[in-house]
Scaffold this active site. Structure first.
Site, PDB file in Angstrom:
ATOM      1  N   CYS A 153       0.842  -1.197   0.000  1.00 47.10           N
ATOM      2  CA  CYS A 153       0.000   0.000   0.000  1.00 47.10           C
ATOM      3  C   CYS A 153       0.880   1.251   0.000  1.00 47.10           C
ATOM      4  CB  CYS A 153      -0.905   0.001   1.231  1.00 47.10           C
ATOM      5  SG  CYS A 153      -1.965   1.456   1.340  1.00 47.10           S
ATOM      6  N   CYS A 155      -4.248  -3.750   6.853  1.00 47.06           N
ATOM      7  CA  CYS A 155      -4.746  -2.395   6.645  1.00 47.06           C
ATOM      8  C   CYS A 155      -6.227  -2.340   6.267  1.00 47.06           C
ATOM      9  CB  CYS A 155      -3.897  -1.673   5.603  1.00 47.06           C
ATOM     10  SG  CYS A 155      -3.664  -2.576   4.079  1.00 47.06           S
TER      11      CYS A 155
END
Length: 418
Positions: free
Chosen positions: A101, A222
């Site tokens: 990410c 996440c």
């Protein structure tokens, strides 16, 4: 006269990014806050946590009297992070989406948006990490996306920026930044790099950021957070039933819904068994998950791994490694694990073998091997292969002893003089 420096700060709605924006404003920068929505999700209680996070980020900007923007990277996240996440699990590996990410979303799409759309001179995040350049040097770098080739030109003179560990070693987040590009690092400020978490909370309290101080620390993957992993992953992957098999005697102990639900070292909850068994290996071809009867079983310990092509943050590859083909450094594959001394061996294809000074528990294919030299985070590579476990080596030694004893006995039986 120096023009005002424009810094775009990534805001998550948490205390770290709030204090990051505050410190930037105090330094006299023209600060803009941006909230990134990367995942469309409603949690198990029917609440969309992203909406609350976005609202908290907006309140920070109101308090600081700075512009607020929000941007969606849901599509990019799906294609560049989540699809990879699922693909890795299907191959029997355990991926780390947080590292990806940062690489693909925050330090690529977000960086480009900040510069191209908001006129940023630099971006900032609330990561606990530092760089080798002072803030003023970061502003002087000419931003260039550059050709994203496998290797940078080794003969091109560059003022490389090094990624350095934070002053607070417990909170240090260089692990999560170990795949970002040199281009991104040259345009990024980390205002929290020299601070401890306790001091950051103190700054937040004095600034009146009580709404972010009440938030729990974000944990878990996440986009999954602290939800039930098995339930979540089975929404995307077809069940692949198989057996739990004892590594010691090959006995079938129970069944499971898919090897991708398990990672090495975790406890395997096997129906009908009260004793704890732990995952030590997986066979994607047969769907077997191999287990051992104790948490520190030798089948869980290894001291050798091979990565895929390494991503080096500054010097690619390090001169010492190029010149001698070997280099001493330190290693970790989990965020807060202690650094382990190791020796790297460079392969022609850009991958490395890492030989650890001692066997460690539950080395996991798919995770990132992150390497350090002193305070510097050198970069990382995905773990693709593992050396033999201590259990495999012990079994091999036992077989060799047995074979030697049989040979000695055969010689004695055949020789009437002995």
């Amino acid at each position: 006269m120096q023009s005002v420096r424009r810094v775009v700060c990534a805001l998550s709605g948490g205390v770290d990014s709030a204090v990051c924006a505050l410190l930037l404003k105090r330094r006299g920068y023209q600060v803009t806050g941006v909230y990134m929505n990367n995942w469309d999700v409603v949690d198990e209680h029917g609440i969309c946590s992203a909406e609350k996070d976005c609202e908290d980020a907006y309140r920070v900007c109101q308090t600081l009297d700075i512009p607020f923007h929000q941007v969606s990277y849901v599509k990019e996240y799906w294609h560049e992070v989540f699809s990879y996440f699922l693909s890795e699990y299907e191959k029997g590996r355990t991926p780390n989406p947080d590292i990806l990410c940062n690489k693909h979303i925050k330090f690529n799409h977000f960086l480009n948006y900040a510069i191209d759309n908001l006129g940023a001179d630099a971006i900032a995040t609330g990561h606990y990490s530092r760089t080798s350049h002072e803030d003023e040097e970061i502003f002087q770098h000419q931003y260039s996306r550059g050709p994203q080739t496998l290797f940078r030109n080794r003969f091109e003179k560059r003022n490389y920026v090094k990624l350095l560990q934070a002053a607070d070693h417990f909170k240090d987040q260089t692990f999560f930044l170990s795949q970002i590009s040199q281009y991104a690092l040259r345009k990024t400020l980390f205002p929290l790099g020299g601070l401890t978490k306790d001091f950051v909370k103190k700054i937040a309290a004095e600034a009146g950021f009580h709404h972010v101080l009440k938030r729990k620390e974000s944990m878990g993957i996440c986009f999954i957070g602290e939800r039930n992993f098995e339930k979540f992953i089975l929404e995307y992957l077809e069940p692949q039933p198989g057996n739990f098999v004892s590594i010691e005697d090959g006995k079938i102990l129970g069944t499971h819904k898919g090897w991708f639900l398990f990672t090495l070292g975790q406890r395997a909850r096997i129906g009908g068994l009260r004793d704890a068994w732990f995952v030590v290996d997986k066979d994607v071809a047969t769907s077997d998950v191999f287990v051992a009867p104790c948490t520190d079983h030798p089948a869980l310990y290894r001291d050798l791994l091979r990565t895929d092509r390494m991503h080096w943050i500054s010097e690619e590859p390090p001169a010492e490694l190029v010149n001698t083909k070997m280099m001493e450094c330190h290693f970790r594959f989990q965020h807060q694990m202690a650094l382990i001394p190791c020796v790297l061996t460079l392969n022609q294809d850009g991958t490395v073998w890492a030989t650890l000074v001692k066997p460690i528990r539950a080395l996991t294919p798919g995770q990132f091997a992150v390497f350090y030299k002193g305070q510097e985070c050198l970069g990382s590579g995905k773990i693709m292969r593992l050396g033999p476990s201590l259990y495999t080596l012990q079994m091999g030694q036992d077989r060799m002893k047995s074979a030697a004893n049989l040979t000695t006995k055969s010689v004695k039986d055949a020789d009437p003089l002995t």
